[in-house]
Design an enzyme around this catalytic site. Structure first.
Site, PDB file in Angstrom:
ATOM      1  N   GLU B  46       0.839  -1.190   0.000  1.00 38.20           N
ATOM      2  CA  GLU B  46       0.000   0.000   0.000  1.00 38.20           C
ATOM      3  C   GLU B  46       0.880   1.248   0.000  1.00 38.20           C
ATOM      4  O   GLU B  46       1.745   1.386   0.874  1.00 38.20           O
ATOM      5  CB  GLU B  46      -0.903  -0.016   1.247  1.00 38.20           C
ATOM      6  CG  GLU B  46      -1.879  -1.185   1.231  1.00 38.20           C
ATOM      7  CD  GLU B  46      -2.375  -1.563   2.618  1.00 38.20           C
ATOM      8  OE1 GLU B  46      -2.166  -0.780   3.563  1.00 38.20           O
ATOM      9  OE2 GLU B  46      -2.955  -2.658   2.757  1.00 38.20           O
ATOM     10  N   LEU B  75      -5.905  -1.745  -1.002  1.00 34.85           N
ATOM     11  CA  LEU B  75      -5.688  -1.718   0.444  1.00 34.85           C
ATOM     12  C   LEU B  75      -6.232  -3.006   1.076  1.00 34.85           C
ATOM     13  O   LEU B  75      -7.325  -3.010   1.630  1.00 34.85           O
ATOM     14  CB  LEU B  75      -6.394  -0.476   1.012  1.00 34.85           C
ATOM     15  CG  LEU B  75      -5.858   0.145   2.289  1.00 34.85           C
ATOM     16  CD1 LEU B  75      -6.486   1.512   2.503  1.00 34.85           C
ATOM     17  CD2 LEU B  75      -6.087  -0.730   3.496  1.00 34.85           C
ATOM     18  N   ALA B  76      -5.478  -4.078   0.959  1.00 34.46           N
ATOM     19  CA  ALA B  76      -5.953  -5.372   1.444  1.00 34.46           C
ATOM     20  C   ALA B  76      -4.737  -6.270   1.688  1.00 34.46           C
ATOM     21  O   ALA B  76      -4.093  -6.718   0.740  1.00 34.46           O
ATOM     22  CB  ALA B  76      -6.905  -6.006   0.434  1.00 34.46           C
ATOM     23  N   GLU B  77      -4.441  -6.513   2.953  1.00 30.49           N
ATOM     24  CA  GLU B  77      -3.199  -7.201   3.284  1.00 30.49           C
ATOM     25  C   GLU B  77      -3.208  -8.665   2.868  1.00 30.49           C
ATOM     26  O   GLU B  77      -2.185  -9.207   2.451  1.00 30.49           O
ATOM     27  CB  GLU B  77      -2.902  -7.073   4.781  1.00 30.49           C
ATOM     28  CG  GLU B  77      -2.470  -5.667   5.208  1.00 30.49           C
ATOM     29  CD  GLU B  77      -3.613  -4.679   5.317  1.00 30.49           C
ATOM     30  OE1 GLU B  77      -4.789  -5.111   5.273  1.00 30.49           O
ATOM     31  OE2 GLU B  77      -3.357  -3.474   5.442  1.00 30.49           O
ATOM     32  N   GLN B  99       1.853  -2.212   5.837  1.00 31.16           N
ATOM     33  CA  GLN B  99       2.191  -0.841   6.221  1.00 31.16           C
ATOM     34  C   GLN B  99       2.492  -0.670   7.712  1.00 31.16           C
ATOM     35  O   GLN B  99       3.364   0.092   8.088  1.00 31.16           O
ATOM     36  CB  GLN B  99       1.052   0.076   5.803  1.00 31.16           C
ATOM     37  CG  GLN B  99       1.435   1.512   5.696  1.00 31.16           C
ATOM     38  CD  GLN B  99       0.407   2.274   4.882  1.00 31.16           C
ATOM     39  OE1 GLN B  99      -0.692   2.546   5.358  1.00 31.16           O
ATOM     40  NE2 GLN B  99       0.751   2.632   3.675  1.00 31.16           N
ATOM     41  N   PHE B 100       1.745  -1.386   8.549  1.00 34.00           N
ATOM     42  CA  PHE B 100       1.993  -1.373   9.996  1.00 34.00           C
ATOM     43  C   PHE B 100       1.774  -2.784  10.519  1.00 34.00           C
ATOM     44  O   PHE B 100       0.887  -3.505  10.035  1.00 34.00           O
ATOM     45  CB  PHE B 100       1.036  -0.410  10.710  1.00 34.00           C
ATOM     46  CG  PHE B 100       1.361   1.041  10.504  1.00 34.00           C
ATOM     47  CD1 PHE B 100       2.227   1.703  11.359  1.00 34.00           C
ATOM     48  CD2 PHE B 100       0.818   1.736   9.439  1.00 34.00           C
ATOM     49  CE1 PHE B 100       2.524   3.045  11.165  1.00 34.00           C
ATOM     50  CE2 PHE B 100       1.114   3.080   9.231  1.00 34.00           C
ATOM     51  CZ  PHE B 100       1.971   3.734  10.102  1.00 34.00           C
ATOM     52  N   GLY B 102       0.216  -4.118  12.992  1.00 31.52           N
ATOM     53  CA  GLY B 102      -1.121  -4.592  13.344  1.00 31.52           C
ATOM     54  C   GLY B 102      -1.936  -5.013  12.134  1.00 31.52           C
ATOM     55  O   GLY B 102      -2.906  -5.771  12.263  1.00 31.52           O
ATOM     56  N   TYR B 105      -2.295  -8.788  10.753  1.00 29.55           N
ATOM     57  CA  TYR B 105      -3.342  -9.715  11.210  1.00 29.55           C
ATOM     58  C   TYR B 105      -4.337 -10.086  10.103  1.00 29.55           C
ATOM     59  O   TYR B 105      -4.702 -11.241   9.980  1.00 29.55           O
ATOM     60  CB  TYR B 105      -4.088  -9.135  12.422  1.00 29.55           C
ATOM     61  CG  TYR B 105      -3.272  -9.095  13.699  1.00 29.55           C
ATOM     62  CD1 TYR B 105      -2.684 -10.257  14.200  1.00 29.55           C
ATOM     63  CD2 TYR B 105      -3.114  -7.916  14.405  1.00 29.55           C
ATOM     64  CE1 TYR B 105      -1.943 -10.220  15.377  1.00 29.55           C
ATOM     65  CE2 TYR B 105      -2.370  -7.877  15.586  1.00 29.55           C
ATOM     66  CZ  TYR B 105      -1.787  -9.034  16.066  1.00 29.55           C
ATOM     67  OH  TYR B 105      -1.065  -8.996  17.222  1.00 29.55           O
ATOM     68  N   HIS B 146      -0.894   0.248  15.434  1.00 24.96           N
ATOM     69  CA  HIS B 146       0.279   0.723  14.707  1.00 24.96           C
ATOM     70  C   HIS B 146       1.555   0.538  15.528  1.00 24.96           C
ATOM     71  O   HIS B 146       2.568   1.137  15.230  1.00 24.96           O
ATOM     72  CB  HIS B 146       0.129   2.201  14.334  1.00 24.96           C
ATOM     73  CG  HIS B 146      -0.952   2.493  13.341  1.00 24.96           C
ATOM     74  ND1 HIS B 146      -2.275   2.244  13.593  1.00 24.96           N
ATOM     75  CD2 HIS B 146      -0.898   3.002  12.080  1.00 24.96           C
ATOM     76  CE1 HIS B 146      -2.998   2.608  12.529  1.00 24.96           C
ATOM     77  NE2 HIS B 146      -2.180   3.058  11.606  1.00 24.96           N
TER      78      HIS B 146
END
Lengths: 341, 344
Positions: B46, B75-77, B99-100, B102, B105, B146
């Site tokens: 992202e 935007l989708a991990e 990006q971070f 958390g 998960y 974060h």
């Protein structure tokens, strides 16, 4: 343009579908006999599986199956003993070589490999540096069901595929049931294909029990992706005529009368009638194909009987390309204690 | 936030050349060189393209190496990881960014059930040379999710390797090493250290990147740390030195595999150890480190291995994070407990 379904295609579909039918029925009896601990039958989905698989070229394309794709694997040339090895609990994913066969390992996570297909497909466009090659892109085809369509990964995969214009075909077998939950309690709006509109992905809902229709629809979808137009969705409306798996008891959630009514005419019978009506082959040729399928199933049974366990050392050796010292230490301890015992 | 920089030119000289860089700059340099040296390397995630990442670690890379090789994803991990797995199956060497911490998960199924298992499931025929970069740990007064420390979760998963750099040199060397590996590596970048500078030499030898490293030699006690806690432990050691206590700081670097030999060598010498990490204490990696020390050094230990860690609470809001992250006082108390320990 795609090749129209020829009489010879119908015969090839039948040859494969009857082989798959015999293997699938045999696999259930192998489970009942204790030869394999569990099996997820695809009874009734032969037309959807073989019809779609015949539309791809595994010399260049890549197939991402779930755990109910015996028909796809057989049509793509996967060795059936190596395929059944996963059901004999020899090795998760199966013993065949996915890199060589272009058929990914069995995926036990519902919708787990749908994104992998998108990634692989995007890789084909990167390899071609965005220029559609003369022979078109290599295409990924990923299999999923009505149950899997509820997973968020399917949304992410379709969105990514459309954004990146990846050459991937989402082949949905809507077989009416996700274990005990019917499609109407699973798929809001009643159609996975209808979601394509939201992503700008062309989608078609097809009679999944009509092998020629599946073949033609999937050929069109593959041709669309190959030509660089991006992803496509084929939703084959079929019916899971058997249990979810050999441990399942459909009597707890549907009656035999419902099964008969909802299942419709056996796709194999439909194809046979069409072939005979169009005189694409005679009954003797089809009977011979049936017999050949039975013989193949028997040969696979013998192969499974003869199939031994993998060496325990493989538990350690195949985790990494470069194993860690700790893993090697655990392996040495395991070996020492195993030998001692 | 400092001025963003355009990516430095790759350093191709054979002569080692030291330059002062922030951790962010060192990681940017490493990625620049990886993309230049490995035509199959890809950077995705992202905001990693045009923007250059929210921490600017990928700044300038898309312009230099092309928008095909350094690209923004939706935007989708789970999508980012699943796509990376497919790209690896197609012969690429993806370097995805979450990006971070958390937000790893939402990608857990793809990381745990897919990335960590594909080599195994495919019997070694579909290797996963994927380096997942995760800005990690706390210390920047960030919003919820974060500032997580996920190393124990990742290290527990078969099929993954886990590494965390502590300074610019480590960032540069370890990222280049991770990207060359044929196996999945979770690369945990200490986000609170992105802007701290240090000398970076662009030479590489296996010794520079394998196992743990002694960040500060000492003889009375070993402080074991990784990521952002290494520089804090060095600070603590300098303070303790004023009282005549000579502390060795072991930068673990690799959290899987853990360098058991380095732990045994250091604690075998100092006979005392304190493990410091930001993650919650229970089932944290400190327990694993302590057990390795006990297995190797039980006979020579002068005191039980002490842990100075975060607490078993959700990561707190910025106002409270200094209470949560091991601070200098808490680490000194931990050291004191070990030094004053009396048997029986």
């Amino acid at each position: 343009m795609v090749d129209p379904v020829a009489p010879s295609d119908l015969v090839e579909l039948y040859r494969l579908m009857t082989a798959v039918r015999q293997l699938d029925l045999a696999a259930i009896s192998w489970q009942r006999q204790g030869l394999v601990p569990a099996y997820a039958p695809e009874l009734g989905q032969e037309a959807a599986q073989v019809g779609s698989a015949l539309a791809v070229d595994v010399c260049r394309d890549f197939v991402f199956p779930t755990y109910r794709e015996l028909g796809v694997a057989r049509a793509c040339g996967v060795d059936m003993v190596e395929y059944m090895s996963t059901h004999k609990a020899i090795w998760h994913g199966g013993l065949w070589n996915p890199a060589e066969t272009h058929v990914a390992p069995i995926q036990a996570v519902v919708a787990g490999s749908v994104l992998h297909a998108v990634g692989w497909a995007h890789g084909q466009t990167l390899d071609a540096h965005g220029e559609v090659p003369e022979a078109g892109y290599n295409v990924a085809i990923t299999y999923l069901g009505d149950g899997a369509s509820s997973q968020g990964d399917v949304h992410e995969a379709m969105n990514f595929a459309a954004i990146f214009k990846a050459p991937v075909v989402f082949f949905v077998q809507n077989n009416g049931w996700a274990i005990s939950v019917p499609t109407e309690k699973q798929v809001a709006g009643g159609s996975v294909a209808a979601r394509g509109a939201g992503y700008g992905i062309p989608a078609i809902q097809v009679d999944g029990n009509e092998a020629a229709a599946v073949l033609e629809a999937t050929r069109r979808a593959v041709a669309h992706a190959r030509a660089g137009h991006g992803p496509a969705i084929v939703e084959a409306m079929t019916y899971r005529r058997g249990p979810h798996a050999t441990s399942d008891d459909p009597g707890r959630y549907r009656t035999l009368d419902e099964e008969r009514a909802d299942g419709g005419t056996d796709p194999l019978v439909r194809l046979r009638e069409r072939i005979l009506a169009e005189a694409a082959a005679d009954a003797a040729a089809l009977d011979a194909a049936d017999a050949s399928g039975k013989a193949e199933a028997e040969a696979v049974r013998e192969g499974i009987m003869a199939l031994g366990s993998r060496p325990g050392a493989e538990m350690f050796d195949l985790v990494f390309q470069e194993p860690t010292d700790e893993l090697l230490r655990q392996k040495a301890n395991w070996q020492e204690e195993t030998d001692h015992a | 936030m400092p001025e963003t920089m355009t990516a430095p030119e790759p350093v191709m000289d054979t002569q080692p050349k030291a330059q002062e860089l922030s951790l962010q700059g060192a990681l940017n340099l490493a990625l620049d060189e990886i993309l230049a040296e490995d035509p199959k390397a890809l950077v995705l995630g992202e905001d990693v393209g045009t923007l250059g990442g929210v921490f600017r670690v990928t700044s300038g890379l898309a312009a230099k190496h092309g928008a095909e090789r350094v690209f923004d994803t939706p935007l989708a991990e789970s999508g980012i990881l699943g796509m990376s797995i497919g790209l690896a199956m197609a012969g690429f060497h993806p370097i995805p960014e979450v990006q971070f911490d958390g937000f790893a998960y939402p990608a857990v199924n793809q990381i745990v059930c897919q990335l960590g298992r594909m080599n195994y499931r495919s019997r070694g025929t579909l290797p996963m040379p994927v380096t997942l970069r995760v800005p990690s740990f706390g210390g920047i007064r960030a919003p919820e999710h974060h500032g997580e420390s996920l190393e124990a979760l990742f290290a527990h998963v078969p099929g993954l390797k886990v590494v965390s750099p502590s300074d610019p040199q480590q960032g540069y060397s370890l990222l280049k090493a991770a990207a060359r590996m044929p196996d999945p590596v979770i690369f945990m970048e200490p986000k609170s250290r992105y802007w701290q500078k240090g000398l970076v030499t662009s030479t590489e030898s296996p010794a520079d990147v394998s196992g743990a490293r002694i960040a500060r030699p000492g003889k009375h006690l070993t402080l074991v740390a990784w990521g952002a806690m290494v520089s804090r432990c060095i600070q603590v050691a300098e303070l303790a030195a004023e009282d005549g206590i000579d502390i060795e700081v072991l930068d673990l670097r690799w959290l899987k595999p853990i360098d058991a030999e380095a732990l045994a060598t250091s604690v075998g010498k100092t006979r005392r150890a304190v493990v410091v990490h930001e993650a919650p204490r229970t089932s944290g990696l400190g327990a694993e480190v302590a057990q390795i020390i006990i297995e190797r050094c039980f006979g020579t230990l002068k005191a039980p291995v002490e842990r100075v860690t975060g607490f078993d609470v959700p990561y707190p809001s910025g106002d409270l994070e200094d209470e949560y992250i091991p601070n200098i006082d808490r680490i000194l108390f931990g050291i004191q407990r070990v030094l004053e320990y009396k048997r029986g």
